[in-house]
Design a protein around this motif. Structure first.
Motif, PDB file in Angstrom:
ATOM      1  N   PHE A  69    -105.821  18.551 -72.106  1.00 39.39           N
ATOM      2  CA  PHE A  69    -104.962  18.943 -70.985  1.00 39.39           C
ATOM      3  C   PHE A  69    -103.965  17.818 -70.741  1.00 39.39           C
ATOM      4  O   PHE A  69    -104.338  16.736 -70.306  1.00 39.39           O
ATOM      5  N   ARG A 128    -102.320  22.764 -72.905  1.00 37.64           N
ATOM      6  CA  ARG A 128    -103.784  22.844 -72.977  1.00 37.64           C
ATOM      7  C   ARG A 128    -104.164  23.251 -74.385  1.00 37.64           C
ATOM      8  O   ARG A 128    -103.652  24.231 -74.912  1.00 37.64           O
ATOM      9  N   ARG A 153    -105.653  24.995 -65.021  1.00 39.78           N
ATOM     10  CA  ARG A 153    -107.092  24.705 -65.176  1.00 39.78           C
ATOM     11  C   ARG A 153    -107.899  26.002 -65.317  1.00 39.78           C
ATOM     12  O   ARG A 153    -108.879  26.050 -66.050  1.00 39.78           O
TER      13      ARG A 153
END
Length: 174
Positions: A69, A128, A153
């Motif tokens: 990330f 990501r 996320r």
């Protein structure tokens, strides 16, 4: 969460805000300016700027490969909105120590800016698992940056990869 915006962001791939399409089209363009460097780099070799990492053409690929990330702020010292966004980005880095917050100085790293088609700064990109899931020019307020990080996320990366595969398998590429 709304539509997911993504593009494949592999090493030596150009991604720019103008190339991003809402879930449904993968954009890939190889760049001769960003090269893969053999061997693993130690994290200590990456220059730290407070809570952020200075990304250069020498460490960009390895940083993206080594971390699941990565947030990337494309900026320049002469840019007023970049200077306004800097403390917001720095605060987010301090509040999210599990994520890598990188900064690309577009004046010092024109090859990276060109490779990613950066035409407006600041531009924020979130990568990501080597997939750019967000890219947008403009200085985000703190609440918007927090929201974008939260949405990134929560993404199911298996679903994102499945969607990429489906798009690549489509006969017309769309």
């Amino acid at each position: 969460m709304g539509s997911v915006w993504w593009v494949v962001c592999e090493v030596a791939t150009r991604v720019g805000a103008r190339n991003i399409r809402p879930a449904g089209r993968v954009v890939r363009a190889a760049s001769p300016h960003v090269r893969t460097h053999p061997g693993r780099r130690h994290r200590e070799e990456v220059t730290r700027m407070s809570s952020t990492v200075e990304l250069t053409k020498e460490n960009f690929d390895q940083t993206v490969l080594d971390n699941d990330f990565v947030l990337i702020d494309f900026w320049a010292t002469w840019c007023g909105p970049c200077r306004q966004f800097a403390p917001v980005y720095e605060q987010a880095a301090e509040e999210n120590p599990d994520l890598v917050f990188g900064k690309v100085d577009t004046e010092a790293q024109p090859e990276l800016a060109a490779a990613f088609g950066i035409q407006s700064i600041p531009t924020l990109m979130i990568v990501r698992d080597r997939v750019a899931v967000f890219a947008q020019p403009g200085a985000l307020p703190e609440s918007a940056l927090t929201d974008v990080i939260g949405q990134a996320r929560e993404l199911d990366m298996d679903e994102v990869r499945k969607s990429i595969e489906e798009q690549q398998a489509a006969p017309d590429g769309q």
